[in-house]
Write a protein that holds these residues in place. Structure first.
Motif, PDB file in Angstrom:
ATOM      1  N   ALA A   1       2.773  17.791 -40.137  1.00 31.00           N
ATOM      2  CA  ALA A   1       3.192  16.417 -40.430  1.00 31.00           C
ATOM      3  C   ALA A   1       3.995  15.853 -39.261  1.00 31.00           C
ATOM      4  O   ALA A   1       3.829  14.680 -38.882  1.00 31.00           O
ATOM      5  N   GLY A   2       4.851  16.667 -38.656  1.00 36.87           N
ATOM      6  CA  GLY A   2       5.606  16.234 -37.480  1.00 36.87           C
ATOM      7  C   GLY A   2       4.689  15.927 -36.307  1.00 36.87           C
ATOM      8  O   GLY A   2       4.884  14.937 -35.588  1.00 36.87           O
ATOM      9  N   PHE A   3       3.674  16.774 -36.109  1.00 31.11           N
ATOM     10  CA  PHE A   3       2.691  16.546 -35.056  1.00 31.11           C
ATOM     11  C   PHE A   3       1.951  15.228 -35.278  1.00 31.11           C
ATOM     12  O   PHE A   3       1.766  14.431 -34.358  1.00 31.11           O
ATOM     13  N   LEU A   4       1.526  14.970 -36.523  1.00 35.80           N
ATOM     14  CA  LEU A   4       0.817  13.732 -36.828  1.00 35.80           C
ATOM     15  C   LEU A   4       1.691  12.509 -36.595  1.00 35.80           C
ATOM     16  O   LEU A   4       1.234  11.497 -36.046  1.00 35.80           O
ATOM     17  N   THR A   5       2.943  12.594 -37.000  1.00 38.51           N
ATOM     18  CA  THR A   5       3.864  11.479 -36.797  1.00 38.51           C
ATOM     19  C   THR A   5       4.034  11.178 -35.316  1.00 38.51           C
ATOM     20  O   THR A   5       3.987  10.011 -34.895  1.00 38.51           O
ATOM     21  N   GLU A   6       4.196  12.198 -34.515  1.00 36.88           N
ATOM     22  CA  GLU A   6       4.340  12.016 -33.070  1.00 36.88           C
ATOM     23  C   GLU A   6       3.063  11.426 -32.463  1.00 36.88           C
ATOM     24  O   GLU A   6       3.114  10.514 -31.631  1.00 36.88           O
ATOM     25  N   LEU A   7       1.917  11.925 -32.897  1.00 33.77           N
ATOM     26  CA  LEU A   7       0.632  11.424 -32.418  1.00 33.77           C
ATOM     27  C   LEU A   7       0.487   9.935 -32.704  1.00 33.77           C
ATOM     28  O   LEU A   7       0.126   9.141 -31.835  1.00 33.77           O
ATOM     29  N   VAL A   8       0.779   9.542 -33.930  1.00 37.85           N
ATOM     30  CA  VAL A   8       0.653   8.141 -34.330  1.00 37.85           C
ATOM     31  C   VAL A   8       1.634   7.261 -33.562  1.00 37.85           C
ATOM     32  O   VAL A   8       1.277   6.176 -33.095  1.00 37.85           O
ATOM     33  N   ARG A   9       2.858   7.700 -33.402  1.00 38.94           N
ATOM     34  CA  ARG A   9       3.852   6.905 -32.668  1.00 38.94           C
ATOM     35  C   ARG A   9       3.457   6.715 -31.214  1.00 38.94           C
ATOM     36  O   ARG A   9       3.708   5.668 -30.631  1.00 38.94           O
ATOM     37  N   ASP A  10       2.843   7.727 -30.619  1.00 43.00           N
ATOM     38  CA  ASP A  10       2.463   7.646 -29.207  1.00 43.00           C
ATOM     39  C   ASP A  10       1.394   6.590 -28.946  1.00 43.00           C
ATOM     40  O   ASP A  10       1.332   6.044 -27.855  1.00 43.00           O
ATOM     41  N   VAL A  11       0.544   6.311 -29.901  1.00 46.92           N
ATOM     42  CA  VAL A  11      -0.559   5.367 -29.678  1.00 46.92           C
ATOM     43  C   VAL A  11      -0.458   4.098 -30.526  1.00 46.92           C
ATOM     44  O   VAL A  11      -1.360   3.266 -30.499  1.00 46.92           O
ATOM     45  N   ALA A  12       0.625   3.945 -31.254  1.00 45.48           N
ATOM     46  CA  ALA A  12       0.768   2.789 -32.141  1.00 45.48           C
ATOM     47  C   ALA A  12       0.841   1.487 -31.341  1.00 45.48           C
ATOM     48  O   ALA A  12       1.479   1.416 -30.287  1.00 45.48           O
ATOM     49  N   PRO A  13       0.190   0.438 -31.836  1.00 42.33           N
ATOM     50  CA  PRO A  13       0.306  -0.864 -31.180  1.00 42.33           C
ATOM     51  C   PRO A  13       1.684  -1.460 -31.432  1.00 42.33           C
ATOM     52  O   PRO A  13       2.362  -1.103 -32.402  1.00 42.33           O
ATOM     53  N   ARG A  14       2.088  -2.372 -30.536  1.00 38.92           N
ATOM     54  CA  ARG A  14       3.365  -3.074 -30.715  1.00 38.92           C
ATOM     55  C   ARG A  14       3.114  -4.374 -31.468  1.00 38.92           C
ATOM     56  O   ARG A  14       2.157  -5.092 -31.202  1.00 38.92           O
ATOM     57  N   LEU A  15       4.006  -4.677 -32.393  1.00 36.63           N
ATOM     58  CA  LEU A  15       3.897  -5.888 -33.198  1.00 36.63           C
ATOM     59  C   LEU A  15       4.669  -7.019 -32.523  1.00 36.63           C
ATOM     60  O   LEU A  15       5.800  -6.827 -32.064  1.00 36.63           O
ATOM     61  N   PHE A  16       4.028  -8.191 -32.450  1.00 30.48           N
ATOM     62  CA  PHE A  16       4.684  -9.355 -31.850  1.00 30.48           C
ATOM     63  C   PHE A  16       4.361 -10.596 -32.668  1.00 30.48           C
ATOM     64  O   PHE A  16       3.475 -10.585 -33.531  1.00 30.48           O
ATOM     65  N   ALA A  17       5.099 -11.653 -32.395  1.00 26.28           N
ATOM     66  CA  ALA A  17       4.846 -12.952 -33.023  1.00 26.28           C
ATOM     67  C   ALA A  17       4.810 -14.019 -31.946  1.00 26.28           C
ATOM     68  O   ALA A  17       5.474 -13.896 -30.911  1.00 26.28           O
TER      69      ALA A  17
END
Length: 102
Positions: free
Chosen positions: A16-32
């Motif tokens: 679960a820690g590995f998955l969380t790190e993986l997702v955070r590394d490639v997550a898009p940034r939210l903007f308005a």
């Protein structure tokens, strides 16, 4: 598993820690994209977007259109073209992690 390295993570918690790190590394940034009226008199959110490494996906706040651009900055420029016909004095690119680009 083509192109992926097989890695075993011993426990469910470690995986679960590995998955969380993986997702955070490639997550898009939210903007308005925010429209300013007058001289800082009022503002309205025109759109929200997700900035990926190679593009930005944008949805209008009122849900009437979607678009894709090369970057959040190019989306801002496109909004600036259409904002010239209404009482918008300025547009702002606001990153939801705290940064504001005038």
């Amino acid at each position: 598993m083509s192109g992926l390295t097989e890695v075993r993570h011993g426990t469910d918690k470690e995986f679960a820690g590995f998955l969380t790190e993986l997702v955070r590394d490639v997550a898009p940034r939210l903007f308005a994209i925010v429209e300013e009226y007058g001289d800082r008199e009022d503002a309205e959110i025109a759109a929200y977007g997700l900035a990926f490494g190679d593009r930005a996906d944008i949805n209008s706040a009122d849900g009437d259109f979607q678009m894709r651009s090369q970057s959040p900055e190019s989306a801002l420029a496109l909004f600036a073209l259409s904002a010239g016909t209404i009482d918008v004095s300025r547009l702002h690119l606001v990153w939801l992690d705290g940064a504001v680009v005038a």
